[in-house]
Write a protein that holds these residues in place. Sequence first.
Motif, PDB file in Angstrom:
ATOM      1  N   ASP A  63      11.815  26.673 -35.309  1.00  0.00           N
ATOM      2  CA  ASP A  63      12.692  25.523 -35.555  1.00  0.00           C
ATOM      3  C   ASP A  63      13.438  25.080 -34.299  1.00  0.00           C
ATOM      4  O   ASP A  63      13.977  23.974 -34.256  1.00  0.00           O
ATOM      5  N   ASP A  64      13.475  25.942 -33.311  1.00  0.00           N
ATOM      6  CA  ASP A  64      14.148  25.614 -32.049  1.00  0.00           C
ATOM      7  C   ASP A  64      13.466  26.393 -30.926  1.00  0.00           C
ATOM      8  O   ASP A  64      14.051  27.288 -30.312  1.00  0.00           O
ATOM      9  N   PRO A  73      10.159  19.697 -32.042  1.00  0.00           N
ATOM     10  CA  PRO A  73      10.830  19.468 -33.328  1.00  0.00           C
ATOM     11  C   PRO A  73      11.057  17.989 -33.602  1.00  0.00           C
ATOM     12  O   PRO A  73      11.267  17.189 -32.693  1.00  0.00           O
TER      13      PRO A  73
END
Length: 274
Positions: free
Chosen positions: A12-13, A42
């Motif tokens: 996610d990051d 993302p």
Amino acid sequence: MRCATPWRVDPDDPRAPTAEVWEQLTPAQRRELVDSLPSEFPLDEASPPEGDPHWHPVTRARTTLERWFRRAGRRVYVSGNLAVYYPGERVFSPDVIAVVDVETHERDRWVVSDEGRGLDVALEVIVRGKRRKDLQRNVEWFARLGIPEYFVYDRTRGSLRGFRLPSSAAKVYEPVIAQRGHYASRVLGLDLVIEDGRLRFYAGDAAIPDTDELIDKLGALVDAAEQRAQEIESRLDEEARAREEEARAREEAERRLAEAMAELERLRRERGGA
């Protein structure tokens, strides 16, 4: 066999490891970690689709620069919409990037620690995107990362802005001041210019033609060459017909001469016999 690394990539990051962690990794761990970094980025970091008004200037810029440096024999890697990883930083993806004096092979991502260097030039094209991101956040962020030059082309407003680090140690950009509408890129050795609402690159006083212009120019040359070839072919056909007519006329003249000589000989024989 997988090699455990002390750095976890968060899907996610996703981030490249810090410089300190990178130095502790073995070559095998580095390779595995680089391969694990996603080449996509993302959604919250991506700009919304802006269609052809965004795609065309980005594509023109990339192809023009790639062709120019290739013909000049300079090793300049030009890409765009490529996941870029600085140590410990959020992944980002400028519309166009350039890095000088590196191999120009295809890449899925640019990992600064792995490549041994960061970007030299970044270019963003704004159509309906986030002006604040490109003109405020990126200006501060890219300067802190040490990207020497950053340009922003606002197609909707027909404007261009440039930023440059005054020194290799600087972390704050200074604006690039236009000279007669030309924004000089010291890194690329070219000028960026807005001309008829379009982003153009200049080498000195000469505009570098983009792909569409080259196609039009080459098309005109091909048309002219085809017309010239047709004219030559037509002239050769006329010359061939003229030669054929001349040959037929010569044959006819020779035939008549032969008939006249035969008739003269017959008449001489008749007179002699009389």
